[in-house]
Design a protein around this motif. Structure first.
Motif, mmCIF file in Angstrom:
data_model
loop_
_atom_site.group_PDB
_atom_site.id
_atom_site.type_symbol
_atom_site.label_atom_id
_atom_site.label_comp_id
_atom_site.label_asym_id
_atom_site.label_seq_id
_atom_site.Cartn_x
_atom_site.Cartn_y
_atom_site.Cartn_z
ATOM 1 N N MET A 1 0.840 -1.201 0.000
ATOM 2 C CA MET A 1 0.000 0.000 0.000
ATOM 3 C C MET A 1 0.872 1.248 0.000
ATOM 4 S SD MET A 1 -3.035 -0.906 2.696
ATOM 5 C CE MET A 1 -4.022 -2.385 2.541
ATOM 6 N N ALA A 2 0.403 2.279 -0.707
ATOM 7 C CA ALA A 2 1.154 3.527 -0.788
ATOM 8 C C ALA A 2 1.051 4.291 0.525
ATOM 9 C CB ALA A 2 0.611 4.373 -1.932
ATOM 10 N N ARG A 3 2.143 4.928 0.897
ATOM 11 C CA ARG A 3 2.159 5.742 2.094
ATOM 12 C C ARG A 3 2.394 7.198 1.710
ATOM 13 N NH1 ARG A 3 6.233 2.849 6.237
ATOM 14 N NH2 ARG A 3 5.539 4.596 7.513
ATOM 15 N N THR A 4 2.251 8.070 2.689
ATOM 16 C CA THR A 4 2.489 9.488 2.432
ATOM 17 C C THR A 4 3.942 9.698 2.009
ATOM 18 O OG1 THR A 4 3.010 9.858 4.762
ATOM 19 C CG2 THR A 4 0.725 10.177 4.080
ATOM 20 N N THR A 5 4.198 10.756 1.250
ATOM 21 C CA THR A 5 5.526 11.020 0.704
ATOM 22 C C THR A 5 6.544 11.283 1.817
ATOM 23 O OG1 THR A 5 4.493 12.016 -1.235
ATOM 24 C CG2 THR A 5 6.825 12.495 -0.873
ATOM 25 N N PRO A 6 7.692 10.604 1.821
ATOM 26 C CA PRO A 6 8.734 10.879 2.822
ATOM 27 C C PRO A 6 9.207 12.332 2.727
ATOM 28 C CG PRO A 6 9.179 8.823 1.666
ATOM 29 C CD PRO A 6 8.064 9.486 0.928
ATOM 30 N N MET A 7 9.422 12.963 3.888
ATOM 31 C CA MET A 7 9.833 14.366 3.935
ATOM 32 C C MET A 7 11.149 14.509 4.684
ATOM 33 S SD MET A 7 7.194 15.773 2.396
ATOM 34 C CE MET A 7 7.337 17.514 2.759
ATOM 35 N N ASN A 8 11.855 15.590 4.385
ATOM 36 C CA ASN A 8 13.070 15.961 5.107
ATOM 37 C C ASN A 8 12.958 17.409 5.563
ATOM 38 O OD1 ASN A 8 14.510 13.543 4.926
ATOM 39 N ND2 ASN A 8 15.380 14.069 2.946
ATOM 40 N N LEU A 9 13.556 17.702 6.707
ATOM 41 C CA LEU A 9 13.676 19.088 7.141
ATOM 42 C C LEU A 9 15.018 19.623 6.648
ATOM 43 C CD1 LEU A 9 12.429 21.403 8.885
ATOM 44 C CD2 LEU A 9 13.937 20.636 10.720
ATOM 45 N N VAL A 10 14.990 20.769 5.990
ATOM 46 C CA VAL A 10 16.199 21.349 5.412
ATOM 47 C C VAL A 10 16.487 22.684 6.087
ATOM 48 C CG1 VAL A 10 17.267 22.210 3.296
ATOM 49 C CG2 VAL A 10 15.745 20.233 3.208
ATOM 50 N N GLU A 11 17.733 22.879 6.446
ATOM 51 C CA GLU A 11 18.176 24.152 7.019
ATOM 52 C C GLU A 11 19.155 24.803 6.043
ATOM 53 O OE1 GLU A 11 19.828 25.672 11.293
ATOM 54 O OE2 GLU A 11 20.958 24.076 10.295
ATOM 55 N N LEU A 12 18.866 26.057 5.672
ATOM 56 C CA LEU A 12 19.708 26.789 4.724
ATOM 57 C C LEU A 12 20.265 28.034 5.396
ATOM 58 C CD1 LEU A 12 17.253 26.753 1.661
ATOM 59 C CD2 LEU A 12 19.041 25.088 2.175
ATOM 60 N N MET A 13 21.549 28.257 5.218
ATOM 61 C CA MET A 13 22.189 29.501 5.660
ATOM 62 C C MET A 13 22.585 30.251 4.393
ATOM 63 S SD MET A 13 21.896 29.087 8.892
ATOM 64 C CE MET A 13 22.897 30.400 9.577
ATOM 65 N N VAL A 14 21.907 31.380 4.144
ATOM 66 C CA VAL A 14 22.023 32.081 2.862
ATOM 67 C C VAL A 14 22.591 33.474 3.084
ATOM 68 C CG1 VAL A 14 20.793 32.787 0.773
ATOM 69 C CG2 VAL A 14 19.980 30.820 2.095
ATOM 70 N N MET A 15 23.555 33.859 2.256
ATOM 71 C CA MET A 15 24.125 35.205 2.323
ATOM 72 C C MET A 15 23.067 36.238 1.947
ATOM 73 S SD MET A 15 27.212 34.619 3.281
ATOM 74 C CE MET A 15 28.008 36.215 3.026
ATOM 75 N N ARG A 16 23.180 37.432 2.529
ATOM 76 C CA ARG A 16 22.190 38.484 2.304
ATOM 77 C C ARG A 16 22.049 38.816 0.820
ATOM 78 N NH1 ARG A 16 19.459 42.258 5.205
ATOM 79 N NH2 ARG A 16 20.297 41.384 7.132
ATOM 80 N N ASP A 17 23.160 38.816 0.080
ATOM 81 C CA ASP A 17 23.098 39.158 -1.349
ATOM 82 C C ASP A 17 22.387 38.089 -2.173
ATOM 83 O OD1 ASP A 17 24.444 41.468 -0.815
ATOM 84 O OD2 ASP A 17 26.422 40.705 -1.411
ATOM 85 N N ASP A 18 22.274 36.863 -1.629
ATOM 86 C CA ASP A 18 21.670 35.766 -2.384
ATOM 87 C C ASP A 18 20.250 35.437 -1.952
ATOM 88 O OD1 ASP A 18 24.059 35.321 -3.817
ATOM 89 O OD2 ASP A 18 24.865 34.140 -2.147
ATOM 90 N N ILE A 19 19.770 36.076 -0.890
ATOM 91 C CA ILE A 19 18.518 35.635 -0.286
ATOM 92 C C ILE A 19 17.343 35.743 -1.254
ATOM 93 C CG2 ILE A 19 18.083 37.899 0.758
ATOM 94 C CD1 ILE A 19 17.096 34.436 2.152
ATOM 95 N N GLY A 337 -9.766 15.940 6.321
ATOM 96 C CA GLY A 337 -8.623 16.050 7.226
ATOM 97 C C GLY A 337 -7.396 15.420 6.598
ATOM 98 N N SER A 338 -6.247 15.865 7.008
ATOM 99 C CA SER A 338 -5.017 15.315 6.449
ATOM 100 C C SER A 338 -4.644 14.013 7.158
ATOM 101 C CB SER A 338 -3.873 16.315 6.608
ATOM 102 O OG SER A 338 -2.632 15.721 6.271
ATOM 103 N N PRO A 339 -4.197 12.998 6.411
ATOM 104 C CA PRO A 339 -3.678 11.793 7.072
ATOM 105 C C PRO A 339 -2.439 12.146 7.894
ATOM 106 C CG PRO A 339 -4.030 11.424 4.712
ATOM 107 C CD PRO A 339 -4.149 12.893 4.943
ATOM 108 N N VAL A 340 -2.113 11.289 8.831
ATOM 109 C CA VAL A 340 -0.910 11.484 9.645
ATOM 110 C C VAL A 340 0.307 11.083 8.811
ATOM 111 C CG1 VAL A 340 0.280 10.801 11.760
ATOM 112 C CG2 VAL A 340 -2.201 11.066 11.748
ATOM 113 N N TYR A 341 1.418 11.791 9.009
ATOM 114 C CA TYR A 341 2.640 11.494 8.253
ATOM 115 C C TYR A 341 3.081 10.053 8.501
ATOM 116 C CZ TYR A 341 7.508 11.590 6.751
ATOM 117 O OH TYR A 341 8.703 11.312 6.131
#
Length: 656
Positions: A1-19, A337-341
């Motif tokens: 059976m298909a499950r909800t799409t796997p997710m990742n938490l991403v942290e980005l540190m971006v320079m002010r000139d590139d934001i 309602g949204s299914p649980v992850y």
């Protein structure tokens, strides 16, 4: 059976000139959802001049009567650069100049028109006004009123004064009264918003050359207004594409600044955290690294590595990934309602059950073809119905299922003769030919009644399958979430499911094979009901929670009895509820028969009655059937496994 799409938490540190480049990239991709973050300090927020320019451009678009753009227009738009800023300011200056000249021309035209109308009001007054005004017995007043109240004013003044219209439209009047009545006359005139004119003492009327001069001035003023209108139309025609491009660019830029103002930052670096589908993670990180020429720091976390997820303060957003057909049913899931992850994705089952149930309840090959054709036209945007075009696959699916059911019942716009040859050909392949294949119309015969009850039995069987799938999903979901006790015990757990399945099999065994209830049946039913009734104390034992009976033994027994009654009633009602599917299918067949009969009785009006009748059925009954199918999904299917609601994945995208 298909499950909800796997997710990742991403942290980005971006320079002010590139934001801004990074935010534009994320908005265009539309697969990044910002984590709940702290807003920036008020002092560090940037002034959103792009939004101010966007509002001004929107005002200019409305002034020029240019059609507005849509969210789709932002797909290819780039954020506003210096060149766009220069073009926008120049364009707005030109529009502002045109606005100013239009207002001035309109005011001039109004002034000249009023002057001409006032002058015409006095053209018949040839006696010096000073002579009339100095009469000892007469008081004269000249001014303007609303022509609509002239008759009411005349009647209200009565015998106290004489009201004389000075113009053809009765907007300019002269009121003559005795000197004694002038005060009461002033009061009466104020009621009707009388505006007096300042008349020179030697005024005798308006010379003809003055009137001619005003006519010429009026014509010149009208030409000036028309010229500006033509200039306005030309500007709209020549600048339409450029203005729409600027609107799209500044809409994107304004939203970028809004997001930027809500990011954590230092004087040099911005910090961005958000959720991203795991399958898109590598490619997007690579693209952002290339976009910033390596001036970006990236960290990727699995959901189980995120403290806020582990302590339960944050839910991982849920994304469902499907093809076009199944994906069209997603909104039906999220509206409930949204299914649980990490749980089972119910969308494929919803797509299948919705299509099947609708077809059974709305079986007609001709009317089903209308839905299929409408879905095809919506899919290719030949027919545009706002946001409903994305549901075109649903219309095509229910159209096909209705056509299949219509072939089985032999109905084509309520007529059973059109598909008769096809029914004879199909049934002939399997034995004796007959039409229709499935005869739903009751005619009082024993065979008809038997067929009808078989049909109701099939619909209850479909309900059994739907309920069972819901129970299996609930059991698997709880096992995936490591909630073993809830998976095994309770009304919707394994114990409740085994009770439900065993009772159904036992009833079939008794009805079909003539078996009787024995002690084994009682033991199995008793054990499953016991485990269902006392699921809460069993859960506390397995989780090592004390006391086992939270509110005492007596309260636990009462709760168990209530749970028993609820289990029995819910399973019975969940099963019987699907009888309505057969009832609607039968009602649809009867309604089609009535329309066909009325059409034949109408004689020359056959086609009109047929069109109107089937039109009403397609629209009204189609809506009713759709509502009933959704209700069955929500209350009989979803209620089995939607024990808690997740968080829908809503990525950052540019919207208009």
């Amino acid at each position: 059976m298909a499950r909800t799409t796997p997710m990742n938490l991403v942290e980005l540190m971006v320079m002010r000139d590139d934001i801004r480049s990074v935010l534009e990239f994320l908005g265009k991709k539309g697969t990044f959802q910002f984590q709940n973050h702290k807003s920036a300090d008020k002092d560090s927020k940037l002034e959103n001049s792009e939004r101010e320019l966007f509002v001004q451009l929107q005002d200019a678009r409305a002034f020029l009567n240019i059609p507005d753009i849509t969210t789709e227009s932002l797909a290819c738009a780039k954020r506003a650069d210096e060149n766009a800023l220069v073009l926008a300011k120049k364009f707005l200056a030109d529009v502002e100049d045109l606005k100013r000249r239009q207002i001035a021309a309109a005011d001039e035209l109004k002034r000249v028109r009023e002057s001409k109308e006032e002058a015409e009001s006095f053209k018949n007054l040839k006696v010096p006004f000073s002579e009339l005004d100095h009469l000892s017995f007469l008081s004269l007043k000249i001014g303007k009123i609303d022509p609509a109240v002239f008759d009411e004013l005349d009647a209200g003044i009565g015998n106290r004064a004489i009201v004389v219209p000075l113009g053809d439209d009765k907007s300019r009047i002269m009121v003559a009264s005795s000197k004694k009545a002038r005060f009461s006359l002033d009061t009466e005139l104020k009621k009707f918003a009388f505006v007096p004119f300042e008349i020179p003492s030697d005024f005798k009327g308006v010379p003809d050359d003055v009137l001619e001069g005003l006519e010429t001035k009026l014509a010149d003023s009208q030409k000036a207004v028309d010229y500006i209108e033509e200039e306005k139309r030309n500007m709209a025609e020549t600048h339409s594409d450029a203005l729409k491009a600027l609107l799209a660019s500044f809409a994107v830029s304004a939203q970028i600044v809004d997001v930027q103002n809500n990011l954590e930052s230092t004087s040099l670096v911005y910090r961005i955290t958000g959720w991203l589908p795991a399958e898109d993670c590598h490619a997007m990180m690579k693209d952002m690294d290339k976009l910033t020429e390596g001036r970006i720091a990236i960290r990727v976390y699995n959901p189980l590595e995120v403290p806020s997820v582990l302590n339960g303060t944050e839910q991982v957003p849920v994304r469902l990934k499907h093809g076009k057909l199944v994906g069209a049913f997603e909104r039906m899931i999220f509206s409930y309602g949204s299914p649980v992850y990490g749980a089972i994705d119910p969308t494929p089952f919803v797509a299948l059950f919705f299509t099947l149930l609708f077809g059974i309840m709305f079986g007609d090959a001709g009317q089903g073809f209308i839905f299929l054709l409408l879905g095809i036209l919506m899919n290719f945007k030949v027919v545009k119905v706002g946001g409903w075009n994305k549901f075109a696959p649903i219309f095509m699916a229910i159209g096909c299922s209705s056509m299949i059911m219509g072939v089985l019942t032999g109905e084509f716009f309520g007529n059973e003769e059109v598909l008769k040859p096809l029914s004879l050909a199909i049934t002939g392949l399997f034995g004796e030919s007959h039409a229709p294949i499935l005869h739903l119309m009751p005619d009082g015969s024993e065979h008809s009644i038997k067929t009808m009850f078989m049909f109701f039995g099939v619909t209850v069987g479909v309900g059994f399958i739907i309920n069972s799938v819901g129970l299996v999903i609930n059991i698997i979901n709880n096992l995936l979430m490591h909630k073993v006790s809830k998976a095994l015990f309770g009304k919707n757990g394994l114990s409740g499911a085994v009770f439900f399945w065993y009772v159904v099999v036992m009833v079939i065994r008794i009805v079909v094979a003539g078996h009787t209830i024995d002690s084994a049946d009682g033991i199995i039913i008793g054990i499953t009901l016991f485990l269902t009734m006392f699921s809460e104390p069993i859960h506390r034992i397995m989780e090592h929670e004390k006391p086992v009976f939270e509110n005492g033994l007596f309260a636990a027994i009462i709760e168990a009895i209530v749970e028993l009654l609820e289990t029995l009633i819910s399973y019975m009602s969940n099963s019987i509820s699907f009888i309505r599917v057969g009832a609607f299918g039968l009602a649809h067949a009867v309604l089609g028969f009535i329309i066909a009969t009325l059409s034949e009785m109408a004689g020359p009006a056959y086609l009109a009655v047929m069109l109107i009748g089937n039109g009403i059925v397609v629209v009204l009954e189609g809506m009713i059937v759709a509502i009933q199918v959704i209700r069955l999904q929500y209350y009989e299917f979803f209620s089995k496994f939607f024990n808690e609601t997740g968080r829908e994945f809503k990525p950052f995208t540019f919207e208009y």
